[in-house]
Design a protein around this motif. Structure first.
Motif, short mmCIF file in Angstrom:
data_model
loop_
_atom_site.label_atom_id
_atom_site.label_comp_id
_atom_site.label_asym_id
_atom_site.label_seq_id
_atom_site.Cartn_x
_atom_site.Cartn_y
_atom_site.Cartn_z
N ALA A 121 -5.88 -32.09 24.95
CA ALA A 121 -4.93 -31.59 23.94
C ALA A 121 -5.65 -30.88 22.79
O ALA A 121 -5.16 -29.90 22.24
N LYS A 122 -6.87 -31.35 22.45
CA LYS A 122 -7.55 -30.76 21.29
C LYS A 122 -8.11 -29.36 21.57
O LYS A 122 -8.64 -28.71 20.68
N SER A 123 -8.00 -28.88 22.81
CA SER A 123 -8.47 -27.51 23.10
C SER A 123 -7.45 -26.46 22.68
O SER A 123 -7.77 -25.29 22.59
N VAL A 124 -6.23 -26.89 22.40
CA VAL A 124 -5.16 -25.93 22.09
C VAL A 124 -5.33 -25.42 20.66
O VAL A 124 -5.35 -26.21 19.72
N PRO A 125 -5.45 -24.10 20.47
CA PRO A 125 -5.64 -23.58 19.12
C PRO A 125 -4.38 -23.74 18.28
O PRO A 125 -3.29 -23.88 18.84
N PRO A 126 -4.52 -23.70 16.95
CA PRO A 126 -3.35 -23.81 16.08
C PRO A 126 -2.34 -22.70 16.39
O PRO A 126 -2.72 -21.57 16.68
N ALA A 127 -1.06 -23.05 16.33
CA ALA A 127 0.01 -22.13 16.74
C ALA A 127 -0.01 -20.82 15.96
O ALA A 127 0.34 -19.77 16.50
N GLU A 128 -0.44 -20.87 14.69
CA GLU A 128 -0.36 -19.66 13.84
C GLU A 128 -1.10 -18.47 14.44
O GLU A 128 -0.68 -17.33 14.33
N GLY A 129 -2.26 -18.75 15.07
CA GLY A 129 -3.08 -17.64 15.56
C GLY A 129 -2.65 -17.13 16.93
O GLY A 129 -3.30 -16.25 17.48
N LEU A 130 -1.60 -17.66 17.50
CA LEU A 130 -1.29 -17.37 18.89
C LEU A 130 -0.11 -16.43 19.06
O LEU A 130 0.88 -16.52 18.35
N SER A 131 -0.22 -15.54 20.06
CA SER A 131 0.88 -14.61 20.32
C SER A 131 1.91 -15.24 21.26
O SER A 131 3.00 -14.72 21.43
N PHE A 132 1.55 -16.37 21.89
CA PHE A 132 2.44 -17.03 22.86
C PHE A 132 2.19 -18.53 22.74
O PHE A 132 1.04 -18.93 22.54
N PRO A 133 3.20 -19.39 22.86
CA PRO A 133 2.96 -20.83 22.71
C PRO A 133 1.94 -21.35 23.73
O PRO A 133 1.91 -20.89 24.86
N ALA A 134 1.12 -22.30 23.31
CA ALA A 134 0.05 -22.81 24.19
C ALA A 134 0.21 -24.31 24.39
O ALA A 134 0.81 -25.01 23.58
N THR A 135 -0.36 -24.79 25.50
CA THR A 135 -0.35 -26.22 25.79
C THR A 135 -1.63 -26.60 26.52
O THR A 135 -2.51 -25.75 26.72
N SER A 136 -1.74 -27.88 26.91
CA SER A 136 -2.91 -28.34 27.66
C SER A 136 -2.43 -29.18 28.84
O SER A 136 -1.28 -29.61 28.87
N ILE A 137 -3.34 -29.43 29.75
CA ILE A 137 -3.00 -30.28 30.89
C ILE A 137 -2.69 -31.69 30.40
O ILE A 137 -1.73 -32.33 30.84
N GLU A 138 -3.50 -32.16 29.46
CA GLU A 138 -3.28 -33.52 28.93
C GLU A 138 -1.88 -33.66 28.34
O GLU A 138 -1.20 -34.67 28.57
N GLU A 139 -1.45 -32.63 27.62
CA GLU A 139 -0.13 -32.67 27.00
C GLU A 139 0.96 -32.76 28.08
O GLU A 139 1.94 -33.48 27.93
N SER A 140 0.78 -32.05 29.18
CA SER A 140 1.79 -32.05 30.25
C SER A 140 1.80 -33.35 31.03
O SER A 140 2.86 -33.83 31.44
#
Ligand code: BT5
Length: 262
Positions: free
Chosen positions: A151-170
């Motif tokens: 989960a900690k690999s996901v960058p902060p949402a502000e810098g992203l052009s598309f929502p991001a997630t991680s395998i751990e989160e799923s």
């Protein structure tokens, strides 16, 4: 990923060269250097952290230490002898990642054409195919893959052009990166020489997100809503335009996003 995990992941794989970097600018650059030095065959560079990870068109890819998979594969030239196969190579990484996520963790991922991998509609993996040419001669085809594992690999949402997630989160729990890397490499090796078969386009098409749905596609300076039909035979994307006309678009020509992100 730790070095020991990398070493275990590649046991018995047919690699001609491999290296693990605790930290590096970009694994794609490492492999490009190898190609310039004359390395042939299937070569693999992986890193725990990238300080200058790249996305497409000069965008950044964030790979913080101890949380993600970042690796680049140098494909044999025979795997990509012509431009049509080059386009398909872009889908190769995404197909391999989707298949590995399903086989290992029963996760149903989707591909946002051409090659972003989504879990629950959010980006979990990006693929960067880079071709190096000398005149008209293809010197090297490099496939860079970045996956948000923890989960900690996901960058902060502000810098992203598309929502991001991680395998751990799923999944709700952590997974070992080495095990995932090995599963993906198996599938890359299996598919890489079959890119020109219709079966490859069918596999890629089967993972496509938004099929039969309305998407916004942006070309040049304008955006249009269209229905996403599926892949064309050459790996392009078939869209039904508001006029009813069906057109296939090539990679780099357009970008798509679902209508709800409007
Ligand atoms: C990609 O580009 O998605 C391709 C990423 C490829 C990364 C691999 S890692 C190994 C190899 N070495 C490299 O240097 N690169 C490859 P693109 O579709 O252009 O997406 C870039 C965009 O994704 C950025 O502009 C951000 O908005 C977003 N992004 C950056 N880091 C992300 C992350 N970790 N997770 C999700 N989104 C991210």
């Amino acid at each position: 990923m730790k070095q020991i995990e990398f070493e275990q992941a590649i046991v018995d794989l047919p690699l001609t060269r491999q290296e693990y970097f605790p930290t590096i600018g970009s694994t794609n650059d490492a492999v490009a250097n190898w190609a310039r030095e004359g390395t042939q065959g299937l070569a693999l560079a992986a890193a725990d952290e990238q300080t200058r990870g790249r996305g497409r068109a000069g965008r950044r890819w964030v790979t913080p230490t101890g949380s993600a998979l970042a690796f680049s594969l140098l494909l044999e030239r025979a795997s990509a002898p012509e431009p049509a196969t080059l386009a398909r190579a872009a889908g190769l990484g995404a197909v391999a990642v989707c298949e590995a996520l399903e086989a290992n963790y029963s996760l149903r991922a989707q591909i946002k054409w051409p090659n972003d991998v989504l879990l629950n509609g959010k980006k979990v993996c990006g693929v960067l195919p880079e071709a190096h040419w000398t005149g008209e001669h293809l010197q090297a085809l490099i496939l860079g893959i970045g996956i948000n594992v923890a989960a900690k690999s996901v960058p902060p949402a502000e810098g992203l052009s598309f929502p991001a997630t991680s395998i751990e989160e799923s999944l709700g729990h952590q997974v070992p990166s080495g095990e995932l890397l090995r599963a993906i490499l198996f599938r890359l090796i299996e598919w890489k020489d079959r890119l020109s078969e219709p079966g490859f386009i069918e596999a890629w098409d089967a993972w496509l997100a938004y099929k039969g749905q309305s998407v916004i596609f942006a070309a040049d300076s304008h955006s249009i809503e269209a229905e996403l039909l599926g892949l064309a035979e050459d790996g392009g994307l078939k869209l039904k335009l508001p006029s009813g006309e069906v057109r296939a678009f090539q990679m780099g020509e357009i970008q798509i996003r679902p209508t709800e992100h409007q």
